[in-house]
Design an enzyme around this catalytic site. Structure first.
Site, mmCIF file in Angstrom:
data_model
loop_
_atom_site.group_PDB
_atom_site.id
_atom_site.type_symbol
_atom_site.label_atom_id
_atom_site.label_comp_id
_atom_site.label_asym_id
_atom_site.label_seq_id
_atom_site.Cartn_x
_atom_site.Cartn_y
_atom_site.Cartn_z
ATOM 1 N N LYS A 135 -42.781 144.571 106.979
ATOM 2 C CA LYS A 135 -42.608 143.133 107.425
ATOM 3 C C LYS A 135 -41.368 142.826 107.799
ATOM 4 O O LYS A 135 -41.034 141.554 108.332
ATOM 5 C CB LYS A 135 -43.842 141.640 107.806
ATOM 6 C CG LYS A 135 -45.551 142.019 108.033
ATOM 7 C CD LYS A 135 -45.884 140.640 108.311
ATOM 8 C CE LYS A 135 -47.436 141.218 108.709
ATOM 9 N NZ LYS A 135 -48.302 139.878 109.082
ATOM 10 N N LYS A 218 -52.536 151.622 117.690
ATOM 11 C CA LYS A 218 -53.355 150.655 118.138
ATOM 12 C C LYS A 218 -53.378 149.548 118.463
ATOM 13 O O LYS A 218 -52.479 149.102 119.024
ATOM 14 C CB LYS A 218 -53.785 150.681 116.363
ATOM 15 C CG LYS A 218 -52.775 149.131 116.178
ATOM 16 C CD LYS A 218 -53.577 148.778 114.395
ATOM 17 C CE LYS A 218 -53.505 147.273 114.246
ATOM 18 N NZ LYS A 218 -54.372 146.715 113.246
ATOM 19 N N LYS A 221 -51.662 142.195 118.266
ATOM 20 C CA LYS A 221 -51.013 141.277 118.330
ATOM 21 C C LYS A 221 -49.341 141.241 118.971
ATOM 22 O O LYS A 221 -48.712 140.748 119.203
ATOM 23 C CB LYS A 221 -51.506 139.928 118.302
ATOM 24 C CG LYS A 221 -52.260 140.108 116.596
ATOM 25 C CD LYS A 221 -53.172 138.640 116.144
ATOM 26 C CE LYS A 221 -53.332 138.591 115.089
ATOM 27 N NZ LYS A 221 -54.262 138.477 114.706
HETATM 28 P P1 ATP Z 1 -50.908 141.885 113.708
HETATM 29 O O1 ATP Z 1 -50.817 142.709 114.914
HETATM 30 O O2 ATP Z 1 -50.068 140.856 113.620
HETATM 31 O O3 ATP Z 1 -50.542 143.026 112.579
HETATM 32 P P2 ATP Z 1 -53.506 142.233 114.530
HETATM 33 O O4 ATP Z 1 -53.672 142.802 115.755
HETATM 34 O O5 ATP Z 1 -53.086 143.992 114.013
HETATM 35 O O6 ATP Z 1 -52.513 141.727 114.304
HETATM 36 P P3 ATP Z 1 -54.928 141.416 112.254
HETATM 37 O O7 ATP Z 1 -55.051 140.170 112.305
HETATM 38 O O8 ATP Z 1 -54.174 141.894 111.383
HETATM 39 O O9 ATP Z 1 -54.700 141.547 113.975
HETATM 40 O O10 ATP Z 1 -56.640 142.036 112.521
HETATM 41 C C1 ATP Z 1 -57.203 141.198 111.702
HETATM 42 C C2 ATP Z 1 -58.474 142.048 112.500
HETATM 43 O O11 ATP Z 1 -59.110 142.860 113.265
HETATM 44 C C3 ATP Z 1 -58.657 142.776 110.865
HETATM 45 O O12 ATP Z 1 -60.380 143.262 109.786
HETATM 46 C C4 ATP Z 1 -58.742 144.854 111.545
HETATM 47 O O13 ATP Z 1 -58.807 145.562 110.763
HETATM 48 C C5 ATP Z 1 -58.940 144.404 113.599
HETATM 49 N N1 ATP Z 1 -58.545 144.754 113.981
HETATM 50 C C6 ATP Z 1 -57.008 144.261 114.081
HETATM 51 N N2 ATP Z 1 -56.708 145.043 115.630
HETATM 52 C C7 ATP Z 1 -57.420 146.162 115.935
HETATM 53 C C8 ATP Z 1 -57.918 147.759 116.300
HETATM 54 N N3 ATP Z 1 -56.802 147.619 117.470
HETATM 55 N N4 ATP Z 1 -59.052 147.598 116.513
HETATM 56 C C9 ATP Z 1 -59.971 147.605 115.787
HETATM 57 N N5 ATP Z 1 -59.536 146.415 114.723
HETATM 58 C C10 ATP Z 1 -58.538 146.260 114.793
#
Ligand code: ATP
Ligand code: LTN
Length: 362
Positions: A135, A218, A221
Site C-alpha cells: 500500500k 481478483k 474495490k
Molecule cells: P481492497 O481492494 O481494498 O484490498 P477488497 O475488495 O480486496 O479490498 P477487503 O476489504 O480486503 O476487500 O476484504 C474483505 C473480505 O472480502 C476479506 O475477507 C477478503 O478475503 C474477501 N474478499 C475480497 N475480495 C474477494 C474476492 N474477489 N473473492 C472472494 N473474497 C474476497
C-alpha cells in the site's frame, strides 16, 4: 459451514447463546468501510461465512472505521460508508441476537490496547508486513501515514481484546494474524498469560471471484474498474449489463478451467456460489450452448440475489434509529468484554489504576 478452511474447528453442539455470553467459542472479524458497497467477492468470500459461523460460535463482527483512516479519507463519506457497512451485514443475515455487530471506534479499548502493543512491536517487524509494503509502494514510504504502518498493531488489538478462538479472514491477512500471535505470546511471556493465541481460520478455498473485465485478477474495490466489479448496492440493471459484457475466452466450450478459461470459470463460480448448485451442474446444463446464454442466466441469478439484498440494506439505512440501536447493543456487548481485557493489560504493564468516583460525584 461449507467452506474448506485451513483449520476446521470441531462443530459445537451448544445451544444458541446471547452475544457475549461466553457459552460458545468466540470468533471475531472486521471489514473496512472503504467503498460505497460491498462487492460480490466480499459477500461470498467473507460475509456469507460470517453468517454461517453464527450457528456454532459466539461472534464479534465490526466495521473497522479506524483502519479506514490509515489512507486518505473524506469524513462525510466515511460516516456514510460505515453505516452502509453495518446495514449490509444485517441485510446479509448477520443476526444481532446472535452476534455483536459494532463500529470499531465505538469501543475505545481497541485504540487503547493498540497503543500498549505499539510499545511491544519492533519497527523492523512492522516494516516487514507485505500489506504496508504494497500500500505504501505507490507514493513511497515517506508519503504513507504512521497509521498505515501501525495498521497491523491495531488489528492485533482488535483481535486480542476478545480472546477469540478463531479469526476468519482471507489469505491476504495471514501475515497480520501471525504478528497478532507473536505479540500475544510476547505479552504473555513478558507479563502474565493474558491473551489467547487465536487460530488462523483462513478462508482459502471458498469461492474467489475475479474481475469481470480482467478475470485473471481478483474482484477488488481498490483495483477493479467499474465494469469489472459487481457491487451489491448498485442498480441491478447495471449489474446485469456488466455481466452480459463480461470478458469471456477464446473458443466456445463452457467448462471450468481457471488457466485456459478464466472468464467462463468466473461466471460458473458465481452461478454456483449463489445457487448452491455445483459448477459441474452448470457445465452439464450448458454443454453445446453459447457463452451468451450462460451470461444471460448468470445475470439473472445475480440480479435475483442482489435485488432483495439491496432492498433490505436500503430499508435498514432508512431506519437509522434501529440501526443505531443495533450498533449500540453491539458496542455494549463488545465494550464489556474489551474493557475487562484492557483493565487486565493496564494492570500488567504498570499503569496506576485511576480512582473511580461514582457518577454522583460522591
Ligand atoms: P481492497 O481492494 O481494498 O484490498 P477488497 O475488495 O480486496 O479490498 P477487503 O476489504 O480486503 O476487500 O476484504 C474483505 C473480505 O472480502 C476479506 O475477507 C477478503 O478475503 C474477501 N474478499 C475480497 N475480495 C474477494 C474476492 N474477489 N473473492 C472472494 N473474497 C474476497
Ligand atoms: N484488515 C482486515 C480488516 C480487519 C480485521 C480486523 C479482520 C481489521 N481488523 C480484525 C479480522 C480481525 C481486512 O482488510 N480484511
Amino acid at each position: 459451514m461449507s467452506a474448506t478452511t485451513e483449520q476446521q474447528p470441531a462443530p459445537q453442539t451448544a445451544q444458541p447463546a446471547a452475544p457475549g455470553s461466553g457459552a460458545r467459542p468466540r470468533v471475531l472479524s472486521g471489514i473496512q468501510p472503504t467503498s460505497e458497497s460491498f462487492h460480490l467477492g466480499n459477500y461470498v468470500g467473507a460475509v456469507r461465512q460470517w453468517v454461517d459461523l453464527q450457528r456454532e460460535y459466539q461472534p464479534f463482527f465490526f466495521i473497522a472505521d479506524q483502519h479506514a483512516i490509515t489512507v486518505e479519507w473524506d469524513p462525510k463519506v466515511l460516516r456514510e460508508r460505515t453505516l452502509r457497512g453495518a446495514a449490509q451485514l444485517l441485510a446479509a443475515g448477520v443476526d444481532p441476537k446472535r452476534s455483536a455487530i459494532f463500529v470499531q471506534s465505538h469501543v475505545p479499548a481497541h485504540a487503547q490496547l493498540a497503543w500498549v502493543l505499539n510499545g511491544l512491536t519492533g519497527f523492523g517487524e512492522a516494516r516487514r508486513m507485505t500489506q504496508f509494503k504494497d500500500k505504501s509502494a505507490k507514493g513511497g514510504e515517506g508519503a504513507a501515514s504512521v497509521g498505515l504502518f501501525a495498521y497491523p498493531v491495531l488489528m492485533a488489538a482488535d483481535i486480542l481484546l476478545y480472546r477469540p478462538h478463531f479469526v476468519p479472514v482471507g489469505e491476504d491477512q495471514r501475515q497480520h494474524l501471525e504478528l497478532t500471535r507473536d505479540l500475544a505470546q510476547r505479552f504473555n511471556s513478558r507479563f502474565k498469560k493474558t491473551f489467547r493465541l487465536p487460530e488462523p481460520y483462513i478462508l482459502k478455498e471458498t469461492a474467489k471471484l475475479y474481475d469481470l473485465q480482467d478475470p485473471t485478477r481478483k474482484m477488488s474495490k481498490s483495483s477493479s474498474s467499474p465494469g469489472g466489479i459487481i457491487e451489491m448496492l448498485e442498480d441491478p440493471k447495471r449489474t446485469a449489463k456488466k455481466i452480459r459484457s463480461a470478458v469471456t475466452d477464446s473458443g466456445a466450450e463452457i467448462r471450468f478451467d481457471l488457466e485456459e478459461k478464466p472468464g467462463v470459470s468466473n461466471l460458473l463460480t458465481i452461478a454456483s456460489a449463489l445457487t448452491g448448485q455445483s459448477v459441474a451442474h452448470f457445465e452439464e446444463a450448458y454443454a453445446g450452448r453459447m457463452y451468451g446464454d450462460l451470461k444471460k442466466e448468470v445475470a439473472e441469478i445475480v440480479v435475483d440475489f442482489v435485488t432483495p439484498f439491496r432492498d433490505r440494506t436500503l430499508e435498514y439505512l432508512d431506519d437509522q434509529a434501529y440501526l443505531m440501536e443495533v450498533l449500540a447493543d453491539g458496542a455494549d456487548t463488545a465494550g464489556a468484554v474489551a474493557e475487562a481485557t484492557l483493565r487486565d493489560v493496564y494492570q500488567q504493564v504498570g499503569f496506576v489504576a485511576p480512582l473511580r468516583r461514582s457518577a454522583a460525584g460522591a
